[in-house]
Design a protein around this motif. Structure first.
Motif, PDB file in Angstrom:
ATOM      1  N   ALA A   1      -8.891  74.617  35.065  1.00  0.00           N
ATOM      2  CA  ALA A   1     -10.097  74.143  35.505  1.00  0.00           C
ATOM      3  C   ALA A   1     -11.533  75.170  34.853  1.00  0.00           C
ATOM      4  CB  ALA A   1     -10.287  74.325  37.219  1.00  0.00           C
ATOM      5  N   ARG A   2     -10.786  76.455  34.841  1.00  0.00           N
ATOM      6  CA  ARG A   2     -11.892  77.077  34.238  1.00  0.00           C
ATOM      7  C   ARG A   2     -12.136  76.768  32.722  1.00  0.00           C
ATOM      8  NH1 ARG A   2     -12.017  83.444  35.703  1.00  0.00           N
ATOM      9  NH2 ARG A   2     -12.818  83.132  37.960  1.00  0.00           N
ATOM     10  N   LEU A   3     -11.051  76.337  32.016  1.00  0.00           N
ATOM     11  CA  LEU A   3     -11.587  75.822  30.791  1.00  0.00           C
ATOM     12  C   LEU A   3     -12.193  74.242  30.502  1.00  0.00           C
ATOM     13  CD1 LEU A   3      -8.168  76.962  28.785  1.00  0.00           C
ATOM     14  CD2 LEU A   3     -10.502  77.858  28.608  1.00  0.00           C
ATOM     15  N   ALA A   4     -11.706  73.697  31.453  1.00  0.00           N
ATOM     16  CA  ALA A   4     -12.173  72.224  31.538  1.00  0.00           C
ATOM     17  C   ALA A   4     -12.437  71.851  32.842  1.00  0.00           C
ATOM     18  CB  ALA A   4     -11.262  71.191  30.846  1.00  0.00           C
ATOM     19  N   PRO A   5     -13.654  72.329  33.412  1.00  0.00           N
ATOM     20  CA  PRO A   5     -14.026  72.096  35.003  1.00  0.00           C
ATOM     21  C   PRO A   5     -13.931  70.629  35.360  1.00  0.00           C
ATOM     22  CG  PRO A   5     -15.651  73.280  33.912  1.00  0.00           C
ATOM     23  CD  PRO A   5     -14.690  73.196  32.826  1.00  0.00           C
ATOM     24  N   ARG A   6     -14.420  69.728  34.311  1.00  0.00           N
ATOM     25  CA  ARG A   6     -14.655  68.288  34.618  1.00  0.00           C
ATOM     26  C   ARG A   6     -13.570  67.277  34.240  1.00  0.00           C
ATOM     27  NH1 ARG A   6     -18.134  71.058  35.764  1.00  0.00           N
ATOM     28  NH2 ARG A   6     -18.471  72.095  33.834  1.00  0.00           N
ATOM     29  N   ASP A   7     -12.469  68.031  33.518  1.00  0.00           N
ATOM     30  CA  ASP A   7     -11.578  67.061  33.175  1.00  0.00           C
ATOM     31  C   ASP A   7     -10.918  66.337  34.355  1.00  0.00           C
ATOM     32  OD1 ASP A   7      -9.016  67.379  30.733  1.00  0.00           O
ATOM     33  OD2 ASP A   7      -8.880  66.504  32.509  1.00  0.00           O
TER      34      ASP A   7
END
Lengths: 246, 585
Positions: free
Chosen positions: A82-88
């Motif tokens: 989630a830190r890398l892709a919070p809106r994935d």
């Protein structure tokens, strides 16, 4: 199959890879499809040990850990994803599953501003906010530049500046707050029912207990102890070895 | 020799969940299939921290005859999970009375004032004896046809079994008391093709019993025990087991160079003994297995409990399902949770414990599910079903847990609206967007972004500075021009022919324009003089200028004397004007 998979993963991932470890990711996916979730987790760990990371790797690691019933590792991988892709969407789905599995109540901020920051962090993120703030900032100074060049503002430009100026300032403040919110140190509790000490080293009476996989904010450090605060407000000192920082 | 093989039938702990976690009550029977007239031992085992066992009601037998109303009772204390565990066994013995389906009825035991009741157990009684033993008729004989003073036999709990059914094989060492065997070790490979083997441990020191065989007194001790689970049907066998051990014998002379014969001495010699291979006839499981069947055969018990009776929506409830039985531990698989709308179920953790110090293998699997209710309308967790093949009845049997009542509070979560049942964690395959692993920097700690924010104000500031500089330069241009006007005018006069009146007139007028911003080229001499007087210039200087301009006009139409240089005369006039003319703002 877990043992050989782990050995293979560690052997293959021992040197810092110059190339991304796609083969380990693929191996983990294959083991996952076979139902060998611990083997898959070992392969994903091997890929992570190569010095590379990706939202896909962490997403799949969280899925494998969930399937294997390893909540702390599932939480750790999902939060890092989630830190890398919070809106994935997939990352958010797995993160929601892990949170539910841990049984952690959703965080409820005390103030409206804290609630707004939490909402922005969950739904927008610091980077897009910062980008938006930068755009507004550039627009504001473009208008100021026009005024400097032309020696005055037409009515339209003046009205535009009155809108863009506050907007830029608001966006900057929001981006800064969300950035601070996101970069605050957090950790995942590794042990089941880890006691929270009232003072570092004081194990006579517990101030509360942490569930395995629970997310906490990390504060001051004193020796082998760190001060933590859970989403429900429970706070205390835990031994550093009982948690893993994101 | 009394049969000591115990067959685990059912684990029945009917106390409430809290008590069940502390005290375990399990019911055992030694065999599910017996020959007519054979003995069956029924055991109730109470394990855990309890103070006393009160009233005991013996089980009734149908098709079986109870031989002891008062149970044989034994107690032992062991260490388990870091705490002492007390186990008390109550044994009843039945004798099979006629071929057919028999039953051991319910027994009741009161533990610390709480009554526990076991369920009936079905026993199949057949005509032929069911155990198979390789002793003593298959033991190797001496040259004179008698039994040796030490030999090994194998004794299997049954000669025929279903696929997956447990078969316990005891290896019993028979020896004459004087032999005093010791240091037994298995020699060579001991295989059992077509079987899954689980070794059982024996209590030490190994107990022995005194038996009479063919008129001779022997000691009999079980030295090895293993549980076998057939994995395929057919005529299978368990390999012969050979052991090497030390036996005590009288010393004998070793020839002329041997030791001196000592009639009172004896020493240990190494010797090998072997038990014959054990044949087992394995039957295939019948067709028509339910969908929930996963391959387990034997006798099992299933129970479930939740860690809390109430939870909020989205909050996890841990449901622990305990599955215990005498089937192959490798086949203990978690029950499949039924699809339930609004209920999300995560894959369970699996923990299988196999106590090995037992007459028969009885494994217990604990499966812990995390269940999340997303809908407050849910009032109970559904029952779980698990199917096994009951070797006693020869039929498939499905065990079902009781529904677990729960109270769900709060509002329905978005996950409640998902498709009925559950959606597990998502996996993504395909190329990954790799990056070097590093702690992600916060946006406002990235130099690029900070530079981007700093650039606009700096750019506007630069524009502002440029503009100010330009304005300043623009504002000072007349002044500079004014200051340069006299210098340029004087230089022009000196470069002009002395009598060129037209040129001098032009130079003077341009000087007035540059220095005083007076459009002199388009004005008459009188207007120029009047304008200069209005600006406060001294009359003398204005008069000198007037005279000069008039002289220039006149000289353009009438020649002047050669010694009169208009250009030279113009210089002091201009210097006087410049000295008195105010510089433009």
């Amino acid at each position: 199959m877990t043992g050989p998979a782990l050995l293979l993963a560690l052997l293959l991932a021992a040197p810092a890879g110059a190339q991304p470890p796609d083969h380990l990711l693929a191996q983990g996916d294959a083991l996952y499809e076979e139902g060998d979730y611990r083997g898959a987790l070992a392969a994903y760990d091997g890929a992570a040990a190569s010095g590379w990371t990706s939202p896909t790797l962490l997403l799949n690691a969280s899925a494998a850990a969930l399937r294997a019933g390893d909540l702390p590792r599932a939480r750790l991988a999902a939060e890092r994803a989630a830190r890398l892709a919070p809106r994935d969407a997939d990352v958010r789905h797995n993160l929601a599953l892990v949170r539910a599995a841990v049984g952690e109540p959703p965080e409820r901020p005390n103030t409206a501003s804290a609630a707004a920051v939490a909402w922005l962090a969950a739904n927008v993120g610091a980077a897009p906010l910062a980008a938006g703030a930068l755009v507004a900032w550039l627009a504001l100074f473009a208008l100021l530049g026009l005024r400097v060049v032309h020696g005055g503002w037409p009515t339209t430009q003046r009205r535009l500046a009155m809108v863009v100026g506050p907007l830029a300032l608001l966006a900057i403040v929001a981006a800064f707050a969300v950035s601070h919110h996101e970069s605050a140190p957090r950790a995942v509790a590794l042990a089941e029912e880890a006691p929270l000490a009232r003072q570092p080293g004081d194990t006579r009476e517990a101030a509360g207990y942490l569930r395995a996989g629970q997310l906490v904010r990390v504060g001051a450090s004193r020796g082998a102890w760190r001060h933590v605060r859970a989403a429900d407000g429970t706070a205390g000192w835990v031994e550093t070895a009982t948690m893993a920082e994101l | 020799v009394m049969r000591r093989l115990l067959i685990f039938i059912a684990a029945l702990a009917l106390a409430p969940a809290a008590q069940a976690q502390a005290v375990s009550v399990q019911a055992f029977a030694d065999q599910l299939t017996v020959g007519d007239g054979d003995q069956v031992t029924f055991t109730v085992e109470v394990t855990g921290p309890f103070a006393q066992i009160g009233a005991v009601e013996p089980p009734a037998g149908r098709g079986l005859r109870l031989t002891n109303v008062r149970p044989d009772r034994s107690t032992r204390v062991s260490m388990g999970r870091g705490e002492p565990q007390q186990t008390t066994r109550l044994d009843w013995h039945f004798v099979a009375d006629g071929v057919g389906v028999a039953e051991i009825g319910s027994a009741a035991v009161e533990v610390d004032g709480r009554r526990h009741t076991t369920q009936p157990i079905t026993i199949r009684v057949v005509a032929a004896p069911q155990h198979v033993a390789t002793a003593p008729d298959r033991a190797p004989r001496t040259e004179d046809g008698s039994l040796p003073d030490i030999f090994l036999t194998a004794r299997a709990s049954t000669a025929s079994a279903y696929v997956g059914e447990q078969i316990v094989v005891d290896y019993v060492l028979h020896f004459r008391p004087a032999v005093q065997p010791r240091n037994a070790r298995v020699v060579g490979a001991w295989e059992a093709p077509g079987f899954w083997r689980e070794d059982l441990e024996l209590r030490t020191p190994l107990p022995s019993t005194t038996v009479q065989i063919e008129g001779q007194t022997y000691e009999a001790a079980t030295i090895r025990r293993a549980a076998f689970f057939p994995t395929r049907p057919g005529s299978l066998h368990i390999d012969a087991l050979t052991i090497s051990l030390d036996v005590l014998r009288a010393q004998r002379p070793g020839g002329p160079t041997g030791p001196i014969y000592n009639p009172f001495g004896a020493r240990y010699f190494r010797q090998r003994v072997a038990a014959a291979a054990v044949p087992i006839e394995v039957r295939a499981l019948p067709a028509g297995a339910p969908a929930t069947f996963r391959g387990s055969a034997g006798a099992f018990a299933l129970e479930a409990h939740a860690d809390r009776p109430a939870a909020a929506t989205g909050e996890g409830i841990r449901v622990t399902v305990t599955l215990s039985g005498d089937g192959n531990p490798a086949t203990l698989e978690a029950p499949v949770w039924p699809e339930t709308p609004g209920l999300e179920v995560f894959p369970p953790s699996r923990e299988v414990s196999v106590p090995r110090v037992a007459p028969r293998l009885a494994a217990t699997g604990e499966f812990t599910y995390t269940v999340v209710a997303h809908d407050p309308a849910i009032t109970e967790l559904p029952p779980l079903a698990w199917t096994y093949f009951d070797v006693a009845t020869g039929r498939y049997r499905t065990l079902t847990t009781a529904p677990l009542p729960v109270t769900i509070t709060g509002e329905a979560t978005p996950l409640a609206a998902l498709r009925p049942g559950r959606e597990g964690p998502r996996l993504r395959t395909g190329p990954a967007d790799w990056t070097r692993a590093a702690a992600p920097a916060a946006p406002f700690r990235q130099p690029g972004l900070l530079a981007a924010f700093a650039f606009p104000p700096l750019a506007v500031l630069a524009l502002l500075l440029v503009r100010v500089g330009r304005e300043r330069r623009r504002e000072s241009a007349p002044l500079r021009r004014s200051r340069a006007a006299l210098r340029e005018a004087l230089a022009a006069l000196r470069g002009t022919a002395p009598h060129d009146a037209a040129a001098v007139d032009a130079i003077v007028r341009d000087f007035l324009t540059a220095r005083l911003a007076l459009p002199a080229r388009t004005m008459s001499v009188s207007d120029i003089s009047a304008s200069l007087r209005q600006r406060g210039l001294p009359d003398a200087a204005v008069a000198d200028l007037h005279a000069l301009l008039v002289r220039c006009q006149t000289a353009q139409f009438a020649p002047v004397a050669p010694h009169n240089s208009i250009a030279l005369d113009a210089e002091p006039v201009l210097q006087a004007l410049a000295a008195h003319a105010a510089e433009p703002a």
